[in-house]
Structures are given as C-alpha cells and as structure tokens.
Design an enzyme around this catalytic site. Structure first.
Site, PDB file in Angstrom:
ATOM      1  N   ASP A 204      32.212  35.912  30.971  1.00 28.32           N
ATOM      2  CA  ASP A 204      32.538  37.276  31.374  1.00 28.32           C
ATOM      3  C   ASP A 204      32.849  37.183  32.863  1.00 28.32           C
ATOM      4  O   ASP A 204      31.978  36.791  33.661  1.00 28.32           O
ATOM      5  CB  ASP A 204      31.341  38.205  31.161  1.00 28.32           C
ATOM      6  CG  ASP A 204      31.098  38.559  29.711  1.00 28.32           C
ATOM      7  OD1 ASP A 204      31.715  37.942  28.827  1.00 28.32           O
ATOM      8  OD2 ASP A 204      30.251  39.451  29.458  1.00 28.32           O
ATOM      9  N   HIS A 263      30.273  29.426  28.508  1.00 23.25           N
ATOM     10  CA  HIS A 263      30.546  28.924  27.168  1.00 23.25           C
ATOM     11  C   HIS A 263      31.725  27.965  27.153  1.00 23.25           C
ATOM     12  O   HIS A 263      32.532  27.928  28.082  1.00 23.25           O
ATOM     13  CB  HIS A 263      30.801  30.111  26.236  1.00 23.25           C
ATOM     14  CG  HIS A 263      29.604  30.989  26.064  1.00 23.25           C
ATOM     15  ND1 HIS A 263      28.913  31.100  24.878  1.00 23.25           N
ATOM     16  CD2 HIS A 263      28.957  31.801  26.948  1.00 23.25           C
ATOM     17  CE1 HIS A 263      27.897  31.939  25.026  1.00 23.25           C
ATOM     18  NE2 HIS A 263      27.910  32.383  26.277  1.00 23.25           N
ATOM     19  N   SER A 354      28.803  33.726  40.776  1.00 21.99           N
ATOM     20  CA  SER A 354      29.337  32.413  41.057  1.00 21.99           C
ATOM     21  C   SER A 354      30.658  32.191  40.341  1.00 21.99           C
ATOM     22  O   SER A 354      31.297  33.148  39.905  1.00 21.99           O
ATOM     23  CB  SER A 354      28.338  31.318  40.697  1.00 21.99           C
ATOM     24  OG  SER A 354      28.709  30.111  41.330  1.00 21.99           O
TER      25      SER A 354
END
Length: 396
Positions: A204, A263, A354
């Site tokens: 995301d 992911h 980050s």
C-alpha cells in the site's frame, strides 16, 4: 498522511518547495531543529495523542502552542504554505494533498539547511542524531505503554479497522505491534493472480515506475550517486551488477498511515538477503528529488534477491529504512528457497514511513501505461498491495 482535499479545489496558499540554502524557517537554528526532533520523540513517550506531537501536520499546527515555542517560525510557515505533496488516485485524474508530518519537516530542515557532518545537539552530527532518534522511537513504540497511542493514531489517519485481521485495537500489546498489523486474507486481492507473467504492487503506497534508470534519474531520483550497484551495495564490475544493467525500477513509498507489511510482486523463489547499514534520512519526495542527497543509496537498507519464475532472472527487492523507522523485518522473505506467489507476504517495517525499490532486469517488466504516464509528470500514484504493476512481455 493527513488527506487535505483535492487539487481541483483552489488552495488558499501555495505548496512549499523546500530547497537547500533557501531557508523557509530562517529563525530556526540547527541546534533548535535538533532539539525539536528530540523533544518530539520524547513527547511521544509520555503523551498518547500523536496528532498533538510527532504526527502534527501543517494544517493542525495552529492548535499546538508548545510546538510553536519549540520550533520558531513553524506557525508562520504553515500560515504561508501547505507543507507536503500531491498524489494521484489511480483510475482518475484526481489529485489529493498529503500533509507532511512535523517530524519529517524538521528532519528535512536539518538535512537541507545544515550538513550531515555538522555538529548539532550534544556534539551529534546531523546523521548521528537522525539515527539515534530513529532507533529511540522504535524502542519507545516497542514498550507496552505505547499501546495507549494507538487510538489517536487511528483517528489521526482515519484508518479502516474493518479490514484488519484483528480489528480490536485493545488487543495490540504495543504501538509497533499495531503498526505492523495484519490484514484479513481477502483484504488485498491480487489482480491477474493466475497469470505467471503478471506483476503486482508490493505495498500500500505512493508509486512511481520507470523503465530505465536514466528515466528514474531524469524525473524522480536526483541523487548524484544513485546507481544500481550503489543501491545494491555491489561492485560495478561484478556479475550481479551486469545482470541489472539497463534495469527497470518500481519505487513504493509508504507513508506512516499505511499498512506496513510488504508483499511479493512476482511468482518466484526466495534467495539471499543482504543488509547494508546506512543513514536514516527522510524518504519524502522532496529529499529524493534533491540532487544534493543520495537518500536511497545512503540509507540503511536490506536487499532480498528473488528468482522470477517466468524468466529465471533475479529481481532485487530493496527495503529502505528511513527517519524514525526502527527496523526492517523479513518473514517469508527470510526463508531462502521458499516458493512465493504474487501477493505473498515478504516482511514488514517497524515504526515510520519508508520505501521499497524493486529492481527488474531489462525486459522483465513492461509497466502499466497509467503508472508510466503519472511517473513522468512526475506524480506518485496511490496503489494497494496486489494492484497491477505491469507484466512480463511474452517474448522474454
């Protein structure tokens, strides 16, 4: 993240463009800025409302007198400018403004108007102060007392708890446990999951993509020392460097409000991980876009090498630490030899916002046209884990 409206709305003041040697906080000394960052971190230990301290933003600063006194000039700056940047909502031309948290703006001040090596508070250099405070914040948010800050964090960023595997915030033992929260298994469906040539978003995030490093440096990454060998920490004459010659880049920037597990973007196999120690500079776009700072190649980072099932070629998955990010943790990404599918979890960041940089060898990915178009504006695109990133051309 602090969503603050749409670009189509007439903003009542301009966007601040932070430039080195053009100080928009002229009343603030480097020592005051350093003390401000330390005080914000210390404040987070004893005060549970993050919106009144470390996550205060430019449009809420007027209601926080203690920060005005701590950081001279910040109230005037907020009155004259919007402090942050625009991002575009995928599938539309609509742009929204995201206000920069106050800690990132102070970190930016120290970098832009000082020097990494200058001495500031208690004889710290800027770089050692940023590292010390980043590690300190991580430890504070690992303590049981930090769980009391979770409700204000949820409220500040309007987080949707219904998508969480554990939606009851009282069940999280520490703030960092909530920060690295898991989602329900069906919360992030993977587009084109059964297509071995499809490639998906790893996080995301706010995303930019570039088919070549030259394009990335033209439009986005302006650090003078940015090269793929420098990013991966390998010798430019090495075989590994040659494999990534002419490579493509996807840059996934995670803001504090985001789901912070990352992911796998491909179907493949987990290989080696290499940790590269470094700095804790902010990864805000204005730092990345500034020629004087080599954020991605200077910051602490951890490189995971994946083998792409469709081509047999390596893909480098670079998790980059940043200001107030305490650690990078590999889960499935730490199990060498494990087979992973698109959308499988690889690891997570502890506290802070980050970035991940995915490096694809030449020809492995053809990015989706809408992402390419936004990236050359340049503007970041809001995407979710599993959203389409592009695909491998069949001829490869």
């Amino acid at each position: 993240m602090h969503i603050f409206g749409h670009k189509s709305d007439e903003l009542d003041r301009p966007l601040e463009h932070i430039q080195p040697h053009s100080n928009n906080l002229p009343g603030l000394t480097n020592e005051q800025a350093a003390q401000g960052l330390v005080s914000l971190v210390d404040h987070s230990e004893k005060h549970t409302d993050v919106s009144q301290g470390i996550h205060a933003s430019s449009h809420t600063i007027f209601s926080i007198p203690w920060i005005h006194k701590l950081i001279p000039g910040i109230e005037k700056l907020a009155a004259e400018y919007h402090i942050g940047n625009f991002v575009v909502i995928r599938g539309s031309k609509e742009q929204i403004f995201e206000a920069m948290p106050i800690y990132a703006r102070i970190g930016m001040h120290l970098l832009f108007y000082g020097n990494e090596q200058i001495k500031v508070l208690h004889a710290h250099s800027v770089e050692s102060l940023l590292k010390e405070q980043s590690i300190k914040e991580g430890k504070l948010y690992d303590s049981p007392n930090s769980a009391a800050s979770i409700p204000s964090f949820v409220a500040t960023y309007s987080l949707d708890l219904s998508e969480l595997l554990e939606p009851d915030v009282t069940k999280y033992k520490t703030f960092n446990e909530f920060f690295s929260r898991k989602l329900k298994p069906d919360a992030r469906p993977v587009e084109h999951a059964d297509d071995p040539l499809a490639i998906c978003s790893a996080a995301d995030c706010r995303l930019t993509v570039y088919q070549t490093v030259d394009l990335a440096k033209q439009f986005w990454i302006k650090g003078r020392e940015f090269t793929i060998p420098n990013l991966l920490g390998v010798d430019p004459s090495s075989e590994k460097a040659s494999v990534f010659d002419g490579s493509s880049l996807a840059i996934f920037r995670l803001a504090p409000a985001d789901y912070h597990r990352f992911h796998c973007p491909i179907d493949g196999t987990v290989g080696d991980t290499v940790h590269i120690p470094g700095q804790y500079y902010t990864v805000n776009p204005q730092a990345v876009n500034e020629p004087g700072f080599d954020v991605f190649t200077a910051n602490t980072r951890s490189v995971l090498y994946l083998t792409h099932a469709a081509t047999g070629l390596p893909v480098a998955f670079v998790a980059v630490g940043a200001l107030l990010v305490g650690s990078i943790v590999w889960t499935n990404g730490g199990e060498k030899g494990k087979t992973v599918k698109k959308g499988d979890e690889l690891g997570y960041f502890a506290y802070g916002g980050s970035t991940i940089v995915a490096v694809f060898p030449k020809g492995v990915v053809e990015f989706d046209a809408d992402l390419v178009a936004n990236s050359v504006v340049p503007v970041e695109t809001l995407v979710k884990v599993g959203n389409s990133l592009g695909k491998t051309p069949a001829k490869v």
